[in-house]
Write a protein that holds these residues in place. Sequence first.
Motif, PDB file in Angstrom:
ATOM      1  N   MET A 137       0.872  -1.170   0.000  1.00  0.00           N
ATOM      2  CA  MET A 137       0.000   0.000   0.000  1.00  0.00           C
ATOM      3  C   MET A 137       0.909   1.220   0.000  1.00  0.00           C
ATOM      4  O   MET A 137       1.578   1.502   0.996  1.00  0.00           O
ATOM      5  N   ASP A 168       0.295   4.592  -0.743  1.00  0.00           N
ATOM      6  CA  ASP A 168      -0.208   5.952  -0.535  1.00  0.00           C
ATOM      7  C   ASP A 168       0.114   6.387   0.893  1.00  0.00           C
ATOM      8  O   ASP A 168      -0.777   6.594   1.716  1.00  0.00           O
ATOM      9  N   MET A 198      -4.655   7.308   7.183  1.00  0.00           N
ATOM     10  CA  MET A 198      -4.207   7.132   8.572  1.00  0.00           C
ATOM     11  C   MET A 198      -5.220   7.724   9.533  1.00  0.00           C
ATOM     12  O   MET A 198      -5.465   7.179  10.610  1.00  0.00           O
ATOM     13  N   CYS A 208       4.236   2.237  14.360  1.00  0.00           N
ATOM     14  CA  CYS A 208       4.199   2.637  12.949  1.00  0.00           C
ATOM     15  C   CYS A 208       4.945   1.658  12.039  1.00  0.00           C
ATOM     16  O   CYS A 208       4.449   1.253  10.993  1.00  0.00           O
ATOM     17  N   CYS A 223       3.690  -1.726  10.389  1.00  0.00           N
ATOM     18  CA  CYS A 223       2.887  -1.650   9.153  1.00  0.00           C
ATOM     19  C   CYS A 223       3.682  -0.953   8.043  1.00  0.00           C
ATOM     20  O   CYS A 223       3.742  -1.440   6.923  1.00  0.00           O
ATOM     21  N   HIS A 224       4.269   0.191   8.391  1.00  0.00           N
ATOM     22  CA  HIS A 224       5.050   0.952   7.398  1.00  0.00           C
ATOM     23  C   HIS A 224       6.445   0.345   7.357  1.00  0.00           C
ATOM     24  O   HIS A 224       7.403   0.914   7.880  1.00  0.00           O
TER      25      HIS A 224
END
Length: 150
Positions: free
Chosen positions: A69, A71, A110, A133, A136-137
Amino acid sequence: MLARDDLHDPNNLALSLLQEPAEALAVLAPAQEGNFVDWAAALRSGEISPRTNVYPETKIRVLDLDVLMTDTAAMPVVRFPHRPHTEWLDCSNCHDKIFVAKGGANPITMFKILQGDFCGQCHGAVSFPLTQCRRCHSVPRDQALRVEPQ
Ligand code: HEC
Ligand code: HEC
Ligand code: HEC
């Protein structure tokens, strides 16, 4: 502390016979926050092996499919891994109520996650907290452009 969890009666003399959750969880793969257990790692390493189904006819479907993902503004790209999710959950827990089953088809931000939508229906509630964070990131932007989703 069981005596301060607002569930157990702190005046019950038998309370000391029960094991404190922190002591029970301390032997499992550690995490920095939440209940301090990395449950996905604990499952992978075999530290825990929860029963997969109550009814024998329940079909278990594990899907090994990552979705990138991208974006994410200046943050690293999000890698959504199906495998660890489908080891705990059925497809119908997410599709199509929370997510349409199509890459990039969901208007996720977010802000909405922090309000409890999309990933935030579980993360920050029953799964690891939103302050983590980097879990996921997890994919640097320059790598994400090269790595093909599997
Ligand atoms: C924890 C939630 C969750 C569960 C459980 C889940 N999915 Fe998904 N699925 C997602 C998300 C998030 C995406 C990506 C959506 C996006 O990019 O907007 C996705 C995308 C997909 C896609 C599209 C992939 C693509 O690249 O276009 C398919 C197909 C899919 N899921 C099938 C399944 C199947 C089959 C199961 C059960 C074996 C399952 N999913 C379980 C959350 C889930
Ligand atoms: C449970 C997974 C998860 C966690 C934890 C998480 N994010 Fe996100 N974040 C996402 C997803 C999914 C998107 C949307 C990506 C997309 O649509 O391509 C996103 C998008 C973003 C964006 C893009 C702009 C926006 O508003 O949508 C920023 C910036 C961001 N996150 C920052 C953070 C920061 C900072 C943290 C930690 C405090 C964090 N995220 C924690 C999953 C997560
Ligand atoms: C229906 C509930 C649910 C939703 C929705 C959900 N997750 Fe999860 N997620 C879980 C559970 C349960 C685990 C495993 C336990 C844990 O790590 O807390 C997990 C674990 C993870 C892990 C750790 C995997 C590992 O191997 O360490 C990542 C990364 C993750 N989720 C990202 C996301 C992102 C990104 C989204 C949204 C696009 C999302 N999740 C939506 C329930 C959910």
